[in-house]
Design an enzyme around this catalytic site. Structure first.
Site, PDB file in Angstrom:
ATOM      1  N   HIS A 348     -71.477  76.011 -18.624  1.00 51.92           N
ATOM      2  CA  HIS A 348     -72.569  76.196 -17.676  1.00 51.92           C
ATOM      3  C   HIS A 348     -72.059  76.221 -16.240  1.00 51.92           C
ATOM      4  O   HIS A 348     -71.138  75.495 -15.885  1.00 51.92           O
ATOM      5  CB  HIS A 348     -73.555  75.019 -17.842  1.00 51.92           C
ATOM      6  CG  HIS A 348     -74.875  75.220 -17.177  1.00 51.92           C
ATOM      7  ND1 HIS A 348     -75.680  74.165 -16.785  1.00 51.92           N
ATOM      8  CD2 HIS A 348     -75.558  76.342 -16.850  1.00 51.92           C
ATOM      9  CE1 HIS A 348     -76.792  74.638 -16.260  1.00 51.92           C
ATOM     10  NE2 HIS A 348     -76.738  75.953 -16.271  1.00 51.92           N
ATOM     11  N   GLU A 354     -75.480  68.105 -10.928  1.00 53.96           N
ATOM     12  CA  GLU A 354     -75.680  67.282 -12.119  1.00 53.96           C
ATOM     13  C   GLU A 354     -74.820  66.016 -12.030  1.00 53.96           C
ATOM     14  O   GLU A 354     -73.600  66.082 -12.152  1.00 53.96           O
ATOM     15  CB  GLU A 354     -75.319  68.059 -13.392  1.00 53.96           C
ATOM     16  CG  GLU A 354     -76.118  69.335 -13.583  1.00 53.96           C
ATOM     17  CD  GLU A 354     -75.723  70.061 -14.868  1.00 53.96           C
ATOM     18  OE1 GLU A 354     -75.116  69.421 -15.758  1.00 53.96           O
ATOM     19  OE2 GLU A 354     -76.022  71.271 -14.978  1.00 53.96           O
ATOM     20  N   HIS A 378     -71.005  67.189 -11.514  1.00 58.87           N
ATOM     21  CA  HIS A 378     -70.703  68.618 -11.544  1.00 58.87           C
ATOM     22  C   HIS A 378     -71.580  69.268 -10.481  1.00 58.87           C
ATOM     23  O   HIS A 378     -72.800  69.355 -10.625  1.00 58.87           O
ATOM     24  CB  HIS A 378     -70.966  69.205 -12.932  1.00 58.87           C
ATOM     25  CG  HIS A 378     -70.125  68.552 -13.998  1.00 58.87           C
ATOM     26  ND1 HIS A 378     -70.616  68.216 -15.240  1.00 58.87           N
ATOM     27  CD2 HIS A 378     -68.827  68.165 -13.986  1.00 58.87           C
ATOM     28  CE1 HIS A 378     -69.655  67.660 -15.958  1.00 58.87           C
ATOM     29  NE2 HIS A 378     -68.561  67.616 -15.216  1.00 58.87           N
ATOM     30  N   HIS A 384     -68.680  73.624 -15.951  1.00 58.93           N
ATOM     31  CA  HIS A 384     -68.548  72.428 -16.762  1.00 58.93           C
ATOM     32  C   HIS A 384     -68.987  72.744 -18.185  1.00 58.93           C
ATOM     33  O   HIS A 384     -69.565  73.789 -18.460  1.00 58.93           O
ATOM     34  CB  HIS A 384     -69.364  71.272 -16.184  1.00 58.93           C
ATOM     35  CG  HIS A 384     -70.813  71.597 -15.968  1.00 58.93           C
ATOM     36  ND1 HIS A 384     -71.257  72.276 -14.857  1.00 58.93           N
ATOM     37  CD2 HIS A 384     -71.907  71.357 -16.720  1.00 58.93           C
ATOM     38  CE1 HIS A 384     -72.565  72.433 -14.923  1.00 58.93           C
ATOM     39  NE2 HIS A 384     -72.994  71.885 -16.052  1.00 58.93           N
TER      40      HIS A 384
END
Length: 456
Positions: A348, A354, A378, A384
């Site tokens: 992603h 995140e 992230h 990630h």
């Protein structure tokens, strides 16, 4: 006076042994300590003479003119009004900060080993153990968030804390929290969360080494996410949120400390009485807690991996529809039954930041290195996803129905803001894992230009 103190102590012990709560989210509640029946005024908020000689005081969580469905306020009936305190002075600077420019930007994937709790000979309470790890925005303009780690080992004695900047969503990871608020008492255990909203005074008692995470929002208050086609029920159900009932102490105490978080700094004032002297209250602006085990999980039952938004417990919306200032998301125990699907989280790049933490267990996408009491970040558009071990295993496993994350509770603070990591987060804490990037370096090339679809 001695008799009053004895009665207060007896009632305190009773309340601590069997706490009771209201059920519901965003409700209008009314509560009075059973020691003072009829303490709530009848038919009005601010009578000329309150029952028992109490003072009436309103705490507003929104502007007076906010739409009715968003308007948040409570009326407190207390022994002393909150205004009785001596002037605030600034506390010694610590690791709590909103100075996002103190450290150069870093777009790398970041992972932290478990944060160290103070040693037994270094007594640190909740208010002293706040460490900011990342954030964005400005409480002065009421826009942004901050992520903190709390590390403590002793209770707050004759001291309370309130946050003028925003709401605290508190996630204990090690050690339960016994929290006294102006509205009553809460016991927050591991795998539970609580929200202490802006301006509410509280004190935290602990039983030993204690660690956890805090998501602070400056903009708004947390809401339940809209369910859309899921329907009327699901995810975090309103009935499972719990709000404390009224409890008070009539305690005169010299130099009780009131700690205020204001514009990203801590200030201290003193007063000569306990602030937990609210005999009765009513309203919809309250602290609350929630047990994550009550989350009703929604998942794919045919194919593909759903987006993690299906695991949203609470959200703080922005002015942009469908985009959150912050979401609190969990990855709870559940069944995985998808067919011909790579079941772990997909690789992603996200327009959101995140931040993840682990309460207990092993996170499915990275079973090594991501440890309880640690964290990862992230950042916006930083790639990630599963590490090599997870990818190879999930790509070759037989796809039977499987229990996922049993004995585990991971969570995510997700934000539309680009989060800056503090100097404490990147350097001072000495927990940043410089080898994190290596977990992806052994991913192999599987591309085969000669591949053709199988014919049946």
């Amino acid at each position: 006076m001695a008799v009053i103190k004895m009665i207060n102590a007896m009632c305190s012990n009773l309340m601590n042994s069997a706490l009771t709560y209201f059920s519901g989210f965003g409700n209008e509640f009314a509560s009075q300590d059973p020691r003072c029946p009829d303490a709530l005024p009848l038919g009005q908020n601010n009578p000329q003479h309150c029952p028992y000689g109490l003072y009436a005081e309103q705490i507003s969580g929104t502007a007076f003119t906010a739409p009715r469905h968003e308007n948040k306020r409570s009326w407190l009936y207390r022994i002393y009004p909150s205004v009785i305190h001596r002037p605030f002075t600034r506390c010694k600077p610590g690791a709590l900060t909103h100075n996002w420019g103190q450290n150069p930007p870093n777009p790398n994937q970041m992972r932290w080993l478990p944060f160290s709790i103070p040693s037994a000979d270094d007594k640190v309470d909740f208010s002293e153990g706040l460490h900011t790890i990342c954030g964005a925005g400005d409480p002065m303009t009421r826009s942004g968030i901050a992520v903190h780690i709390f590390l403590c080992n002793t209770s707050m004695e004759n001291k309370c804390f309130y946050n003028s900047d925003g709401d605290f969503l508190i996630v204990p990871q090690q050690g339960s929290l016994a929290i006294t608020t102006e509205f009553g008492k809460m016991e927050v255990d591991i795998n539970e969360i609580c929200v202490i909203q802006q301006g509410m005074k509280f004190s935290v008692n602990v039983k030993g080494p204690t660690r956890g995470y805090i998501l602070e929002v400056f903009d708004n208050h947390f809401q339940l996410p809209n369910l859309g086609p899921i329907g009327a029920n699901g995810l975090a159900n309103p009935r499972d949120f719990q709000t404390p009932v009224a409890w008070y102490e009539d305690r005169e105490v010299q130099n009780f400390q009131v700690i205020s978080k204001y514009q990203g700094h801590l200030f201290r004032a003193e007063q000569d009485h306990s602030p937990f002297d609210v005999v009765a209250w009513h309203g919809n602006y309250v602290p609350y807690k929630y047990n994550l085990a009550n989350f009703m999980v929604i998942n794919a039952v045919k194919f593909d991996h759903c987006d993690p938004s299906i695991f949203t417990v609470l959200t703080c919306p922005s002015s942009k529809v469908g985009t959150a200032i912050a979401d609190f998301v969990i990855f709870p125990p559940r069944w995985s039954v998808q067919e011909h699907t790579f079941r772990p989280p997909y690789y992603h790049r996200n327009c959101m930041s995140e931040f993840m933490g682990l309460i207990h267990g092993n996170y499915e996408a990275k079973e090594e290195g991501f440890l309880p009491g640690g964290a990862s970040l992230h950042s916006i558009m930083t790639p990630h996803g599963p590490d090599t071990q997870c990818y190879e295993g999930a790509s070759n496993d037989e796809l039977r129905p499987a229990r996922v994350a049993y004995g585990t509770q991971a969570f995510m603070f997700e934000s539309s803001l680009s989060l800056a990591v503090t100097l404490w987060g990147e350097l001072t804490c000495e927990k940043l894992d410089s080898n994190y990037y290596k977990c992806w370096q052994t991913l192999k090339k599987h591309f085969d230009p000669a591949w053709r679809p199988q014919t049946h």
